[in-house]
Design an enzyme around this catalytic site. Structure first.
Site, short mmCIF file in Angstrom:
data_model
loop_
_atom_site.label_atom_id
_atom_site.label_comp_id
_atom_site.label_asym_id
_atom_site.label_seq_id
_atom_site.Cartn_x
_atom_site.Cartn_y
_atom_site.Cartn_z
N TYR A 1 -19.03 45.44 26.06
CA TYR A 1 -17.72 45.97 25.43
C TYR A 1 -16.46 46.31 25.96
O TYR A 1 -15.41 45.67 25.64
CB TYR A 1 -18.08 46.99 24.33
N GLU B 1 -2.74 42.12 21.61
CA GLU B 1 -1.38 42.20 22.11
C GLU B 1 -1.27 42.31 23.78
O GLU B 1 -0.30 41.72 24.31
CB GLU B 1 -0.84 43.73 22.01
N1 THU Z 1 -7.80 45.38 18.58
C1 THU Z 1 -6.81 44.52 18.93
O1 THU Z 1 -6.92 43.40 19.23
N2 THU Z 1 -5.34 44.90 18.66
C2 THU Z 1 -5.38 46.31 18.04
O2 THU Z 1 -4.22 46.64 17.93
C3 THU Z 1 -6.46 47.12 17.61
C4 THU Z 1 -7.66 46.56 17.89
C5 THU Z 1 -9.04 44.52 18.62
C6 THU Z 1 -9.96 45.17 19.78
C7 THU Z 1 -11.26 44.82 19.12
O3 THU Z 1 -11.73 43.42 19.69
C8 THU Z 1 -11.19 44.75 17.95
O4 THU Z 1 -9.77 44.63 17.49
C9 THU Z 1 -11.67 46.13 17.19
O5 THU Z 1 -11.45 47.39 17.78
#
Ligand code: THU
Length: 166
Positions: free
Chosen positions: A68, A75
Site C-alpha cells: 500500500y 496530484e
Molecule cells: N488520492 C489521491 O490520488 N489524491 C487525493 O487527493 C486523495 C487520495 C488517492 C490515494 C489512494 O490511491 C486513493 O486516493 C484513496 O485514498
C-alpha cells in the site's frame, strides 16, 4: 499571548459552465483522468491535470500498489511528471477530480497533506501562484488562488541551515 489569524478564501461555482474555457477544459481533463487511475484497492479514482506556463498540460491519476504505501496520489504523479519533463516551467493551474463506484463522493476532492507539501514547494520556487480547481465527477468546482493558502504555517526546507552557516 497574541492571537493571530490566517484568512483563507476560496470561490465556488455551480458547474464547469461558469469557468473560463481554459479552466473548463482542465477540469474536464482531470475528470477524464479518473478513468486511468490504477486503484484496485481503494476503488477511489482520482485524476489531475496541470497547466504549465508554456501551454503544455501534464496529466496524472492515482497509482496504487499491493504494498500500500508504495502507491501515489494523482496530484503527485502529475506534479512529479511535470517537473521531470519541464523542470523550469511554472505550473500555473492544477485541476483535481475524483469519483468512485464503491464510495459516495459527495464533495470535490481536496489534496492530501503530502500533496499540498509537494505542490507548495513547486509553487514557492516559481514566480507565479498555482491556482487549484477542485471537483468531483460532476457539479460544483471550488477554486483556490494558490497552494500556499492550503498549507498555512507550512514547513519549508529554507529553514534547514547548518549551525555554522550565518
Ligand atoms: N488520492 C489521491 O490520488 N489524491 C487525493 O487527493 C486523495 C487520495 C488517492 C490515494 C489512494 O490511491 C486513493 O486516493 C484513496 O485514498
Amino acid at each position: 499571548m497574541v492571537k493571530r489569524d490566517i484568512l483563507f478564501h476560496y470561490y465556488e461555482v455551480e458547474s464547469v459552465a461558469a469557468l473560463t474555457p481554459e479552466e473548463r477544459e482542465l477540469v474536464e481533463l482531470a475528470r477524464k483522468m479518473c478513468e486511468q487511475a490504477y486503484a484496485p484497492y481503494s476503488a477511489f479514482y482520482v485524476g489531475a491535470a496541470i497547466l504549465l506556463e508554456n501551454g503544455e498540460v501534464i496529466k496524472g491519476s492515482n497509482q496504487e500498489n499491493g504494498a500500500y504505501p508504495s502507491g501515489l496520489c494523482a496530484e503527485r504523479v502529475a506534479a512529479f511528471a511535470a517537473s521531470a519533463m519541464f523542470p523550469d516551467v511554472a505550473m500555473t493551474k492544477i485541476a483535481i477530480s475524483a469519483r468512485s463506484n464503491r464510495l459516495k463522493v459527495e464533495d470535490p476532492v481536496s489534496p492530501c497533506g503530502a500533496c499540498r507539501q509537494v505542490l507548495l514547494e513547486y509553487e514557492s520556487t516559481q514566480r507565479v501562484p498555482m491556482k487549484i480547481l477542485l471537483s468531483k465527477e460532476d457539479g460544483k468546482v471550488l477554486i483556490i488562488d494558490r497552494v500556499k493558502d492550503l498549507l498555512p504555517l507550512s514547513f519549508s526546507g529554507n529553514g534547514l541551515k547548518r549551525k555554522t552557516d550565518q
